[in-house]
Design a protein around this motif. Structure first.
Motif, mmCIF file in Angstrom:
data_model
loop_
_atom_site.group_PDB
_atom_site.id
_atom_site.type_symbol
_atom_site.label_atom_id
_atom_site.label_comp_id
_atom_site.label_asym_id
_atom_site.label_seq_id
_atom_site.Cartn_x
_atom_site.Cartn_y
_atom_site.Cartn_z
ATOM 1 N N ARG A 80 0.813 -1.211 0.000
ATOM 2 C CA ARG A 80 0.000 0.000 0.000
ATOM 3 C C ARG A 80 0.852 1.268 0.000
ATOM 4 O O ARG A 80 2.060 1.233 0.247
ATOM 5 N N ALA A 81 0.177 2.390 -0.236
ATOM 6 C CA ALA A 81 0.855 3.680 -0.259
ATOM 7 C C ALA A 81 1.365 4.085 1.114
ATOM 8 O O ALA A 81 2.276 4.913 1.215
ATOM 9 N N ASP A 96 5.743 2.526 3.322
ATOM 10 C CA ASP A 96 7.026 2.918 2.750
ATOM 11 C C ASP A 96 8.150 1.984 3.180
ATOM 12 O O ASP A 96 9.194 1.921 2.515
ATOM 13 N N ARG A 112 0.573 1.499 -4.286
ATOM 14 C CA ARG A 112 1.536 2.561 -4.002
ATOM 15 C C ARG A 112 1.502 3.610 -5.110
ATOM 16 O O ARG A 112 1.517 4.815 -4.837
ATOM 17 N N ASP A 161 -4.179 3.588 0.529
ATOM 18 C CA ASP A 161 -3.672 3.206 1.834
ATOM 19 C C ASP A 161 -4.590 2.171 2.481
ATOM 20 O O ASP A 161 -5.491 1.622 1.829
#
Length: 280
Positions: free
Chosen positions: A118-119, A122, A141, A146
């Motif tokens: 997911r965004a 990281d 991403r 998210d």
């Protein structure tokens, strides 16, 4: 050049949401969905995959149908896998996938593998492609999706979350060593037969000289003692309250609140984390 599009499903929320997302936004792609079966998944995982197949309108290919966890445990002389010796991930997840796509890569075809990172993750990376014609794509991403976005996708599709999310935060084997203490307690409560099976593996491993236990620092026999269970539950509730107190409201998502789940409460000394390919 022939192109192949593949998307691995773990039985977890993120990969399921990615399958829904890709089927709706990229219907022109003939995506092959696959699931690498360990033979030791929760029954709720298989039920959820069946419902997902219905939504996608195409079968989810099962890899690794003949060599399950028990087969490889025998090959490793009953030594349990552990965070530092993850033969289960290698033998039950990675190698079956590589074996599946190798003929395409060897023929010079191009393989696109879609991974549900997911965004808001990281700290995570997808599988490193070692061949030029294997291309790893991270649509969530790239498109800024998210965790609340994943929940939106599953809710809108009518699938919702797999039922095990009522008490567990991951897919994967019933006895995954990355489980936290509270997840072991809940496994005993929700699937006592699976907990008994995990204990039997642990005892057999000890008899064969394996230094590992499923749960860090204690055997499952010790973990299931009533006073220990009460302590684990109390500790979890304390951590959960602290996490809620630390949470800052997001003005962009004032209508949707992502729940605090077990992975949000990860502690180094109590399991947590997970192999990306197993629980996404």
């Amino acid at each position: 050049m022939i192109e192949h599009h593949v998307l691995g499903l773990s039985g977890g929320k993120d990969s399921a949401a990615l399958a829904v997302y890709m089927s709706l936004h990229y219907p022109e792609l003939d995506i092959k969905y696959f699931f690498t079966d360990t033979g030791k998944e929760l029954p709720e995982v298989y039920e959820f995959l069946g419902r997902l197949e219905g939504f996608l309108g195409k079968p989810i290919e099962r890899l690794n149908p003949n060599r399950d966890f028990d087969f490889w445990l025998r090959q490793y002389n009953n030594f349990l896998p552990s965070p530092n010796t993850r033969w289960c991930t290698r033998k039950l997840k990675l190698e079956p996938f590589k074996k599946w796509i190798t003929p395409w890569l060897s023929n010079g075809d191009r393989v696109y593998s879609y991974v549900a990172i997911r965004a808001d993750e990281d700290h995570r990376d997808g599988m490193i492609a070692r061949q030029d014609n294997l291309i790893v794509k991270l649509p969530f991403r790239e498109d800024g999706i998210d965790k609340p976005g994943v929940l939106d996708i599953l809710d809108a599709s009518g699938l919702g979350l797999p039922k095990y999310y009522d008490w567990r935060s991951r897919s994967g084997c019933t006895f995954c060593f990355f489980q936290q203490k509270i997840e072991w307690v809940r496994l005993k409560e929700n699937h006592p037969e699976k907990f008994i099976e995990a204990k039997s593996y642990e005892k057999d491993a000890a008899e064969h000289g394996s230094p590992f236990k499923w749960s860090q620092g204690e055997s499952l026999d010790d973990l299931e003692r009533p006073e220990r269970v009460e302590q684990i539950k109390n500790d979890f509730e304390v951590r959960k309250r602290r996490a809620l107190e630390r949470r800052r409201p997001n003005p962009l998502r004032d209508q949707i609140e992502s729940p605090v789940d077990i992975d949000d409460l990860y502690q180094e000394d109590e399991g947590g984390g997970a192999c990306l390919i197993c629980h996404k």
